[in-house]
Design a protein around this motif. Sequence first.
Motif, mmCIF file in Angstrom:
data_model
loop_
_atom_site.group_PDB
_atom_site.id
_atom_site.type_symbol
_atom_site.label_atom_id
_atom_site.label_comp_id
_atom_site.label_asym_id
_atom_site.label_seq_id
_atom_site.Cartn_x
_atom_site.Cartn_y
_atom_site.Cartn_z
ATOM 1 N N LYS A 21 -8.037 4.414 -13.366
ATOM 2 C CA LYS A 21 -9.279 5.194 -13.304
ATOM 3 C C LYS A 21 -10.003 5.147 -14.655
ATOM 4 C CE LYS A 21 -9.337 9.083 -10.962
ATOM 5 N NZ LYS A 21 -8.961 10.434 -10.468
ATOM 6 N N GLU B 212 -11.721 1.886 -14.941
ATOM 7 C CA GLU B 212 -12.893 1.796 -14.071
ATOM 8 C C GLU B 212 -14.121 2.351 -14.787
ATOM 9 O OE1 GLU B 212 -12.954 1.710 -9.735
ATOM 10 O OE2 GLU B 212 -13.608 3.800 -9.860
ATOM 11 N N LYS C 192 -14.137 5.963 -3.260
ATOM 12 C CA LYS C 192 -13.654 6.321 -4.590
ATOM 13 C C LYS C 192 -13.122 7.751 -4.652
ATOM 14 C CE LYS C 192 -16.828 3.288 -7.154
ATOM 15 N NZ LYS C 192 -17.859 3.242 -8.232
ATOM 16 N N ARG D 214 -6.792 -0.103 -8.379
ATOM 17 C CA ARG D 214 -7.813 0.791 -7.822
ATOM 18 C C ARG D 214 -8.276 0.343 -6.436
ATOM 19 N NH1 ARG D 214 -9.588 5.664 -8.406
ATOM 20 N NH2 ARG D 214 -11.793 5.148 -8.497
#
Length: 342
Positions: free
Chosen positions: A47, A50, A213, A302
């Motif tokens: 995360k 990202e 997400k 992810r």
Amino acid sequence: MKSKQSKIYTSFIIFYFLFFAVLVAIGSFYDLKLNQTFFNPTNPIAKFFEIWGEVPRFAMWAPAATVLLLTRHNLAECLEIINRLFPFIPKLSEDAVRSRVYRFFNFTVNALEIIGFTVLAVLGWDKLIRNVGKYYVDLSKAVWYIISAVVAVIFIAICTRIPKRILNRLEPLALMGILIGIFFCFESPIKSIANRVRFREMVAFSNGIEDAKTAEVTSALVGSSDFSLFTNWYQRGNGGAMLNGFEIGGESCPSGHVISGCFSLLFPLLVNRFEKTKKFTIPACIISFIYIAFLGFTRMVRGAHFLSDISLGAIVGMIFFLLAYGALRFLERKKVLPTREL
């Protein structure tokens, strides 16, 4: 020395292409299975990357624009640089440089350079600050621009203290960075052609979750997911198809995050630009490679991309880099760069 540096870059590039080509080949057979194994969208490291993974691309614009602002050229110098590339375009004579007409046009060119590069610096800071900050604070675009403008002015003021000879050495790299940034515009059309669907969207949509997400999407949902829209990287994807009542996108291949991570390939060139840091060229190459590879792995975790997506992103990013580097070397051979004596 130049021959030694050239061998280092050549060896690194060959290894780089071979490594990611092998991963593309592996992904051709095991893409879906690997994502099903490694999918863990709540992983904090994944995360984090990202949010921060594209920083090498975001962070390039403002420093590059600042360097070009502080190394800007007057009209006579601009024409001299153009003359190096196109000899049929004449330089200005000394009499012409002393004329009122020249002073007017030189003032105009200087003003345009200052405004243009300053605006680019502000937009560069906005690209970095807003794209990262939006995950932590909800502000309007106007506020982000104001923050970016303040940061740009402070950064430019600090950089004015850098010796001119150092800025002149950085000018070609700044131009190269801007050129790679222009090449990045092709990322979206390439994705449109591939039209490959994301793993996490198949997981989310299959289970009635609209936002892929969101925290509701976990690895526990993989077993109840429909992967019928999965395609290999060499096939036209199913972006735009419907899955469980949701229209699925086609932005998986290649990985934009990994292409952005490839802007870190400028780091070895930066290190190699100065005599005192040249000895760190190999470590800089290794750091760039590890960053790109690890960033790619986090994108798999992810569920944003498959192994072949990140590998192709790394290859495309290197191609963008080499095109810009080739342009830089061409201009060096033509004596266009560096624009001033170092």
